[in-house]
Design a protein around this motif. Structure first.
Motif, PDB file in Angstrom:
ATOM      1  N   VAL A 138       0.844  -1.202   0.000  1.00  0.00           N
ATOM      2  CA  VAL A 138       0.000   0.000   0.000  1.00  0.00           C
ATOM      3  C   VAL A 138       0.874   1.244   0.000  1.00  0.00           C
ATOM      4  O   VAL A 138       0.615   2.220  -0.742  1.00  0.00           O
ATOM      5  CB  VAL A 138      -0.950  -0.013   1.216  1.00  0.00           C
ATOM      6  CG1 VAL A 138      -1.717   1.310   1.306  1.00  0.00           C
ATOM      7  CG2 VAL A 138      -1.920  -1.168   1.129  1.00  0.00           C
ATOM      8  N   LEU A 139       1.916   1.252   0.818  1.00  0.00           N
ATOM      9  CA  LEU A 139       2.793   2.428   0.901  1.00  0.00           C
ATOM     10  C   LEU A 139       3.550   2.646  -0.406  1.00  0.00           C
ATOM     11  O   LEU A 139       3.811   3.800  -0.798  1.00  0.00           O
ATOM     12  CB  LEU A 139       3.778   2.255   2.061  1.00  0.00           C
ATOM     13  CG  LEU A 139       3.158   2.138   3.456  1.00  0.00           C
ATOM     14  CD1 LEU A 139       4.239   2.008   4.517  1.00  0.00           C
ATOM     15  CD2 LEU A 139       2.274   3.353   3.755  1.00  0.00           C
ATOM     16  N   GLN A 140       3.888   1.556  -1.095  1.00  0.00           N
ATOM     17  CA  GLN A 140       4.548   1.696  -2.402  1.00  0.00           C
ATOM     18  C   GLN A 140       3.603   2.286  -3.430  1.00  0.00           C
ATOM     19  O   GLN A 140       3.979   3.170  -4.214  1.00  0.00           O
ATOM     20  CB  GLN A 140       5.077   0.338  -2.866  1.00  0.00           C
ATOM     21  CG  GLN A 140       6.291  -0.140  -2.082  1.00  0.00           C
ATOM     22  CD  GLN A 140       6.682  -1.561  -2.420  1.00  0.00           C
ATOM     23  OE1 GLN A 140       5.833  -2.373  -2.818  1.00  0.00           O
ATOM     24  NE2 GLN A 140       7.964  -1.891  -2.242  1.00  0.00           N
ATOM     25  N   ARG A 141       2.357   1.813  -3.440  1.00  0.00           N
ATOM     26  CA  ARG A 141       1.385   2.342  -4.400  1.00  0.00           C
ATOM     27  C   ARG A 141       1.085   3.812  -4.131  1.00  0.00           C
ATOM     28  O   ARG A 141       0.817   4.579  -5.055  1.00  0.00           O
ATOM     29  CB  ARG A 141       0.088   1.523  -4.353  1.00  0.00           C
ATOM     30  CG  ARG A 141       0.227   0.124  -4.925  1.00  0.00           C
ATOM     31  CD  ARG A 141      -1.130  -0.495  -5.203  1.00  0.00           C
ATOM     32  NE  ARG A 141      -1.908  -0.692  -3.997  1.00  0.00           N
ATOM     33  CZ  ARG A 141      -1.891  -1.803  -3.261  1.00  0.00           C
ATOM     34  NH1 ARG A 141      -1.098  -2.817  -3.627  1.00  0.00           N
ATOM     35  NH2 ARG A 141      -2.641  -1.922  -2.190  1.00  0.00           N
ATOM     36  N   ASP A 142       1.155   4.208  -2.842  1.00  0.00           N
ATOM     37  CA  ASP A 142       0.887   5.599  -2.497  1.00  0.00           C
ATOM     38  C   ASP A 142       2.099   6.498  -2.733  1.00  0.00           C
ATOM     39  O   ASP A 142       1.997   7.728  -2.624  1.00  0.00           O
ATOM     40  CB  ASP A 142       0.469   5.687  -1.025  1.00  0.00           C
ATOM     41  CG  ASP A 142      -0.228   6.990  -0.693  1.00  0.00           C
ATOM     42  OD1 ASP A 142      -1.141   7.400  -1.450  1.00  0.00           O
ATOM     43  OD2 ASP A 142       0.147   7.627   0.316  1.00  0.00           O
ATOM     44  N   GLY A 143       3.249   5.909  -3.021  1.00  0.00           N
ATOM     45  CA  GLY A 143       4.448   6.707  -3.303  1.00  0.00           C
ATOM     46  C   GLY A 143       5.261   7.072  -2.083  1.00  0.00           C
ATOM     47  O   GLY A 143       6.286   7.754  -2.211  1.00  0.00           O
ATOM     48  N   LEU A 144       4.862   6.627  -0.882  1.00  0.00           N
ATOM     49  CA  LEU A 144       5.583   7.015   0.323  1.00  0.00           C
ATOM     50  C   LEU A 144       6.978   6.395   0.359  1.00  0.00           C
ATOM     51  O   LEU A 144       7.955   7.070   0.740  1.00  0.00           O
ATOM     52  CB  LEU A 144       4.810   6.594   1.578  1.00  0.00           C
ATOM     53  CG  LEU A 144       5.515   6.889   2.912  1.00  0.00           C
ATOM     54  CD1 LEU A 144       5.672   8.392   3.122  1.00  0.00           C
ATOM     55  CD2 LEU A 144       4.764   6.263   4.091  1.00  0.00           C
ATOM     56  N   VAL A 145       7.105   5.135  -0.056  1.00  0.00           N
ATOM     57  CA  VAL A 145       8.406   4.467  -0.030  1.00  0.00           C
ATOM     58  C   VAL A 145       9.391   5.202  -0.926  1.00  0.00           C
ATOM     59  O   VAL A 145      10.567   5.400  -0.573  1.00  0.00           O
ATOM     60  CB  VAL A 145       8.265   2.993  -0.460  1.00  0.00           C
ATOM     61  CG1 VAL A 145       9.640   2.326  -0.578  1.00  0.00           C
ATOM     62  CG2 VAL A 145       7.401   2.226   0.544  1.00  0.00           C
TER      63      VAL A 145
END
Length: 573
Positions: A537-544
Motif C-alpha cells: 500500500v505504501l509503495q502504491r501511495d508513493g511514500l516508499v
C-alpha cells in the motif's frame, strides 16, 4: 449423486433429526429418558417463575418450555443443549411489558409477538451468516446488564414477599415505594415468603443436588391446601388452566401499536440468546468430541422461538443449568429434549390446575433464587475489577443504566456502551515508546522497562493496531506531542509497524504528512518491520519512494543503527 439423494441431503441439513434418528442406538435410550425426566423436574417450577418475571400467565411459561424443547430437537445439531425460557430472556420480555403498560391477555400477546419476531431474526441471522452481530454486546456490558436486570426483578418481587404494594418509574423509585409500605406488612405472607426463601437457599447450599425450585413449589402448593393460606390473606397465583395451547398469531393492531417495543426487545433477545447458544453449543460439542453447525443452531433457536410464539409462549434459548443437568443425567442425543417436551405437555394436561394454589410469596422466592444465582455473576465482576478497572466500571454503568431506565432501555444503553468502548479502543491504540535492552538488539516498551537504552534525538515508537481512518489522527497527535515535548531536538523518528497488519488510504496519507512534519524539523523518518501487505500500500501511495527504500528496515535495531550512522556522517560533514 442422483436428484433424489441431493434432495434428501438438503432436507437432512435443514432437519438433522432425519439424519441421526434412523441410526439411533437403543442403548442410548436409558440415558436420554433419565435426562429428560431430570430436566423436566428442574424446569417446570422454574418456568412458572420465568412466566411471572415476564408478566404473563404461568401456563405460558410451560407452553414455551414444551414448544422450545420439541422444536429445537428437530432442527438442532447439538446433542446436550436444552432449550427453554430463561431468567435473562424473561427479564427482557417483562421489561417490554412494563414499557408498553399492558396486562393480562394483551401482555401475553405482546410477549408472544416478541418471541415470534425473535425467531424470525434468528432465521435471518442464519441465512445471512451474521453471527458477528452478537459482538455488539461486550462481556462486561452483558455481565452488568444481567446483574442490573436481576436486581430490578428482585425489587419487583419484594412486595409479594411482604404482602404490600409498590410502584415507581424505575427500580430506585420502586424500592423507595416498597420501603415506605413496610408499615403495612402482612405477617402471614412474610412468614410464607421468608420460609420459602430459607428453604430454597438452604437446599442450594446444603443439598445442591436436590431441585430446590421443585421442592419449594410442591411444598408451597401442599401448604396452601393444608393451612388454607388463601383464607389467611396470602395471595395465590390464581387459575392455571388444564390443557394444551392452540396456535394463535399476534393481532395486527398489537404489532402496529407496539412495533418499536417489539423490535427493541426482539433485537435484545437475539443478541443475548445467540451469544448463549453459540458458546454453550460449542462447549458441549468440544467436550463430547463432535461437531456442531452454528448456523443450523441459529435455525433451531429461530424455529423454537417461532413455535413458542405461535403457541402463546415466551422467548426461549439455551439454558446452561438445564443443559448441564441434561449432560450429567446421561443425555446422548436430542431425544432427551423430545422427552422433556412431552413430559411438560403431560404436566399441562394432568397437573396444571394444582399450580393454581401456589402462594405468590413462594413464587417470588423461586424467582428471586433464579435471577440472583442465574444472572448475577459476582466472580466475573470481581475479576473485571482486578484485571481491568475500565471494564469493571463499564459493567457498573450498565447496572446503573438498567436500574435507572428499565430493563429494555438498559439493553440500548448496553449496546451504546459497547459501541462507545469499541470506538474508544479503535481510536486510541497503544503507541509505546521503545528502548533497547542493554547488550541486545531487542527493543521493548520503556514504560515497562525504564532502564533500557535510549538515543538522544531519536524517537522509537510502536503502533499496536491497524493504521486506518480511526487511528491515523491519533498517531499524528502522538508524534506532534513527542516532537514538541522531547528534551532533545528531533533528529530521527523510527516507527515500528510490526503490529500494523492493515492500512488504508487515510493511514498511508497520514504517514506522508508525518514524513513532511518530520522533514520540516530537519529530522528523518524510518520504518521498521513493515508487513508485505502494508508495504505494498505504501509503495502504491508513493511514500516508499519519497522517504527512500533504504529508510525501510527489517528490524528496529537496523533502523536505529542507520540513523546513528547518518547522524555521525552529518556531524563529520
Amino acid at each position: 449423486m442422483t436428484a433424489a439423494e441431493k434432495q434428501r441431503g438438503r432436507i437432512g441439513r435443514l432437519l438433522p433429526i432425519l439424519t441421526w434418528l434412523p441410526g439411533y442406538d437403543r442403548d442410548w435410550l436409558r440415558g436420554d429418558v433419565a435426562a429428560g425426566v431430570a430436566v423436566t423436574a428442574l424446569i417446570v417450577p422454574k418456568n412458572l417463575g420465568y412466566a411471572g418475571i415476564a408478566g404473563v400467565p404461568l401456563q405460558n411459561g410451560l407452553y414455551a418450555a414444551a414448544a422450545g424443547a420439541i422444536i429445537y430437537a428437530l432442527f438442532c445439531t447439538s446433542r446436550q443443549i436444552s432449550t427453554g425460557p430463561s431468567s435473562s430472556l424473561a427479564a427482557v420480555a417483562g421489561g417490554a411489558v412494563l414499557v408498553a403498560g399492558l396486562g393480562g391477555e394483551q401482555a401475553a400477546g405482546l410477549v408472544a409477538a416478541i418471541t415470534l419476531v425473535t425467531g424470525v431474526l434468528f432465521l435471518l441471522l442464519a441465512a445471512l451468516r451474521m453471527g458477528w452481530i452478537a459482538r455488539f454486546l461486550s462481556k462486561p456490558v452483558i455481565t452488568g446488564f444481567l446483574a442490573g436486570a436481576a436486581i430490578d426483578v428482585v425489587i419487583g418481587e419484594l412486595p409479594k414477599l411482604t404482602g404490600t404494594s409498590a410502584d415507581g418509574t424505575n427500580a430506585w423509585r420502586e424500592l423507595g415505594s416498597w420501603l415506605g409500605s413496610l408499615g403495612d406488612i402482612h405477617w402471614t405472607t412474610l412468614l410464607v415468603g421468608a420460609t420459602g426463601l430459607g428453604v430454597i437457599l438452604g437446599l442450594r447450599y446444603l443439598a445442591p443436588a436436590v431441585p430446590g425450585a421443585l421442592v419449594l413449589v410442591a411444598g408451597g402448593v401442599l401448604a396452601s391446601y393444608l393451612f388454607d393460606l388463601d383464607a389467611h390473606g396470602v395471595e395465590l397465583v390464581g387459575h392455571v388452566p388444564r390443557g394444551l395451547p392452540t396456535p394463535q398469531l399476534p393481532s395486527a393492531d398489537l404489532l402496529r401499536q407496539e412495533y418499536a417495543t417489539i423490535g427493541v426487545a426482539a433485537g435484545a433477545l437475539l443478541l443475548i440468546g445467540f451469544s448463549q447458544t453459540a458458546g454453550d453449543a460449542r462447549a458441549f460439542a468440544t467436550r463430547h468430541k463432535y461437531r456442531i453447525d452454528v448456523d443450523q443452531e441459529s435455525v433451531a433457536q429461530g424455529m423454537a422461538n417461532m413455535g413458542a410464539g405461535v403457541f402463546q409462549g415466551m422467548p426461549v434459548s439455551t439454558s446452561l443449568s438445564a443443559s448441564s443437568l441434561n449432560e450429567s443425567a446421561g443425555a446422548r442425543t436430542p431425544v432427551a429434549s423430545l422427552i422433556t417436551g412431552v413430559l411438560v405437555l403431560l404436566t399441562l394436561i394432568v397437573l396444571a390446575p394444582l399450580f393454581s394454589k401456589l402462594p405468590k410469596p413462594i413464587l417470588a422466592a423461586v424467582i428471586i433464587d433464579a435471577v440472583v444465582f442465574g444472572m448475577i455473576d459476582l466472580p466475573e465482576l470481581r475479576r473485571l475489577r482486578r484485571v481491568t478497572r475500565f471494564d469493571f466500571w463499564i459493567a457498573v454503568a450498565a447496572i446503573v443504566g438498567v436500574l435507572s431506565a428499565g430493563v429494555l432501555a438498559g439493553v440500548v444503553i448496553g449496546v451504546v456502551l459497547s459501541l462507545g468502548w469499541l470506538v474508544y479502543v479503535a481510536t486510541s491504540p497503544p503507541m509505546p515508546l521503545l528502548g533497547r535492552e542493554s547488550g541486545t538488539q531487542v527493543f521493548r516498551d520503556l514504560d515497562e522497562n525504564p532502564g533500557d537504552e535510549t538515543f538522544p534525538g531519536i524517537v522509537v515508537l510502536g503502533i499496536d493496531s491497524g493504521l486506518f481512518f480511526a487511528t491515523a489522527q491519533a498517531l499524528d497527535d502522538r508524534i506532534r506531542a513527542l516532537a514538541e515535548q522531547g528534551p532533545d531536538p528531533l533528529r530521527g523518528l523510527v516507527l515500528d509497524l510490526e503490529a500494523v497488519s492493515f492500512i488504508d488510504s487515510q493511514g498511508a496519507g497520514q504517514l506522508s504528512e508525518i514524513h513532511e512534519l518530520v522533514g520540516e524539523q530537519g529530522a528523518t523518518l524510518r520504518l521498521a518491520r513493515v508487513k508485505p501487505a502494508v508495504l505494498a500500500v505504501l509503495q502504491r501511495d508513493g511514500l516508499v519512494e519519497r522517504i527512500g527504500a533504504d529508510h525501510v528496515h527489517g528490524n528496529i535495531h537496523r533502523a536505529v543503527e542507520a540513523q546513528l550512522a547518518g547522524d555521525a556522517f552529518d556531524r563529520r560533514a
